[in-house]
Design a protein around this motif. Sequence first.
Motif, PDB file in Angstrom:
ATOM      1  N   GLU A  86     -10.827  -1.339  -3.543  1.00  0.00           N
ATOM      2  CA  GLU A  86      -9.799  -0.198  -3.416  1.00  0.00           C
ATOM      3  C   GLU A  86     -10.466   0.963  -4.333  1.00  0.00           C
ATOM      4  N   MET A  87     -11.245   1.774  -3.668  1.00  0.00           N
ATOM      5  CA  MET A  87     -12.120   2.661  -4.578  1.00  0.00           C
ATOM      6  C   MET A  87     -11.989   4.198  -4.338  1.00  0.00           C
ATOM      7  N   GLY A  88     -12.104   4.255  -2.942  1.00  0.00           N
ATOM      8  CA  GLY A  88     -12.187   5.862  -2.537  1.00  0.00           C
ATOM      9  C   GLY A  88     -10.604   6.444  -2.271  1.00  0.00           C
ATOM     10  N   ALA A  89      -9.791   5.359  -1.924  1.00  0.00           N
ATOM     11  CA  ALA A  89      -8.399   5.591  -1.598  1.00  0.00           C
ATOM     12  C   ALA A  89      -7.633   4.581  -1.855  1.00  0.00           C
ATOM     13  N   GLN A  90      -6.129   4.939  -2.271  1.00  0.00           N
ATOM     14  CA  GLN A  90      -5.316   3.983  -2.663  1.00  0.00           C
ATOM     15  C   GLN A  90      -4.700   3.561  -1.207  1.00  0.00           C
ATOM     16  N   LEU A  91      -4.524   2.166  -0.938  1.00  0.00           N
ATOM     17  CA  LEU A  91      -4.071   1.718   0.289  1.00  0.00           C
ATOM     18  C   LEU A  91      -2.552   1.221   0.244  1.00  0.00           C
ATOM     19  N   ARG A  97      -0.329  -6.473   0.116  1.00  0.00           N
ATOM     20  CA  ARG A  97       0.164  -7.642  -0.177  1.00  0.00           C
ATOM     21  C   ARG A  97      -0.062  -8.903   0.831  1.00  0.00           C
ATOM     22  N   HIS A  98      -0.058  -8.132   2.234  1.00  0.00           N
ATOM     23  CA  HIS A  98      -0.098  -9.022   3.392  1.00  0.00           C
ATOM     24  C   HIS A  98      -1.641  -9.555   3.161  1.00  0.00           C
ATOM     25  N   VAL A  99      -2.538  -8.936   3.035  1.00  0.00           N
ATOM     26  CA  VAL A  99      -3.637  -9.680   2.962  1.00  0.00           C
ATOM     27  C   VAL A  99      -4.068 -10.416   1.976  1.00  0.00           C
ATOM     28  N   ARG A 100      -3.134 -10.023   0.752  1.00  0.00           N
ATOM     29  CA  ARG A 100      -3.539 -11.085  -0.415  1.00  0.00           C
ATOM     30  C   ARG A 100      -2.765 -12.307  -0.187  1.00  0.00           C
ATOM     31  N   ASN A 133       0.752   1.593  -9.147  1.00  0.00           N
ATOM     32  CA  ASN A 133       2.057   1.357  -8.429  1.00  0.00           C
ATOM     33  C   ASN A 133       2.093  -0.233  -8.188  1.00  0.00           C
ATOM     34  N   GLN A 134       1.601  -1.172  -9.004  1.00  0.00           N
ATOM     35  CA  GLN A 134       1.797  -2.320  -8.680  1.00  0.00           C
ATOM     36  C   GLN A 134       0.847  -3.014  -7.569  1.00  0.00           C
ATOM     37  N   THR A 135      -0.254  -2.379  -7.665  1.00  0.00           N
ATOM     38  CA  THR A 135      -1.244  -3.032  -6.523  1.00  0.00           C
ATOM     39  C   THR A 135      -1.574  -4.283  -6.575  1.00  0.00           C
ATOM     40  N   PRO A 136      -1.413  -5.311  -5.807  1.00  0.00           N
ATOM     41  CA  PRO A 136      -1.557  -6.675  -5.934  1.00  0.00           C
ATOM     42  C   PRO A 136      -3.058  -7.221  -6.010  1.00  0.00           C
TER      43      PRO A 136
END
Length: 388
Positions: A86-91, A97-100, A133-136
């Motif tokens: 996650e670099m140019g934009a927040q996803l 959470r799904h991909v993690r 925002n609590q990015t996993p």
Amino acid sequence: MGVQRDRINVGISVFAVAGAHLWASGLNQNLAFLVMLLRQSKRVGRIVLLNGGDLPELPEGLDLGIPDVPMVKPEEVTYELDLVIEMGAQLSLEWLRHVRALGTKIVTFFVGHTFSDLAEAPMFRQHVGHIFNQTPRHEIWTLPHHMKTSGALLRTLGRVPVHAVPHIWAPTFIERRMRDLQTTGYEFGFRPTSLQKEGRGWRAAIFEPNISVVKNCTIPMLVCEQAYRTDAASIDLMMVMNTFHMKEHPTFNRFATNLDLTRHARASYEPRMDFVDCMARHSMNAVVSHHWECDMNYLYYDALFGGYPLVHNSRFLREHNAGFYYPEFDARAGGACLVDARRYDANYWGDYTAKANQLLQYVSPMREANIQAFMQRIDALLDRAEAA
């Protein structure tokens, strides 16, 4: 856990929005250089750009010039990625959470000065910076020159390990701009012989963005002023970019009009200008810069690539014998650098360029040590078991 692959598939987020431009900040260039670096590793398979913006394709100004790296919607590659940067934009948090949960590793790569962004945006009502925002995520990457101000901050806010990765740069985009200039008749690059033969002074350019105290024009202006007061023949012109909007502000106006350079009509205050175009079209022959805890800067590399005298306070550049160093906020020492540099002959400038090229090779995304530094970080992350 996700399916283990011999080669790693990587997704890097990008912000595809109207008006986005390569030269608006270093972030998008850094993203492109990271893609270039990862493509050098045999461990890396597919690389995709994860669209975090609202346009279906990259705008013209954000042409990264990287073939075979498609931009996709994150949900199109949910089951294909081993690593998300996650670099140019927040996803989307839901997607992350799904991909993690599927076993994908997630890194947030902060390339900016996080401390100043976090502190100054609300105080000065600037654009919104990164939203925590609590990015996993599994870990955070940042650049070496931001570890002092932002390393502990990111560790506390992110609740994960923080690692410094190399600052990388390639001449890709500046060479593109140079090719664009060829049809205009203007030439980019420093030519010391004309300076000496014509007895000219410096036409000094200041490119600080002036959106933060981290990189602003105050000290560079005083460096030029000090040189002019020491030897009036040393400065023909001081051109200060990104100041046009500040000209009528009482504080800046009084500061600028108090300078001899302004009073003697040797100063110009301009809007934002493209580096290559400005240096060539306006016959600028030196760059004066200043930073506050931001030692590595693409402006430095661009100037050194053009062979231009660069007066700076970067300890990183000093360690590599690149440019002309003055310490901290010492504008008097910076002025002395400008005065002294005017006396050097062509042999000196040949050596100057050679040292600059050594530095540029050091930060190259093609340099094996830089490739290995990133891949060792990635391999350590992918080998790490999920916490129970």
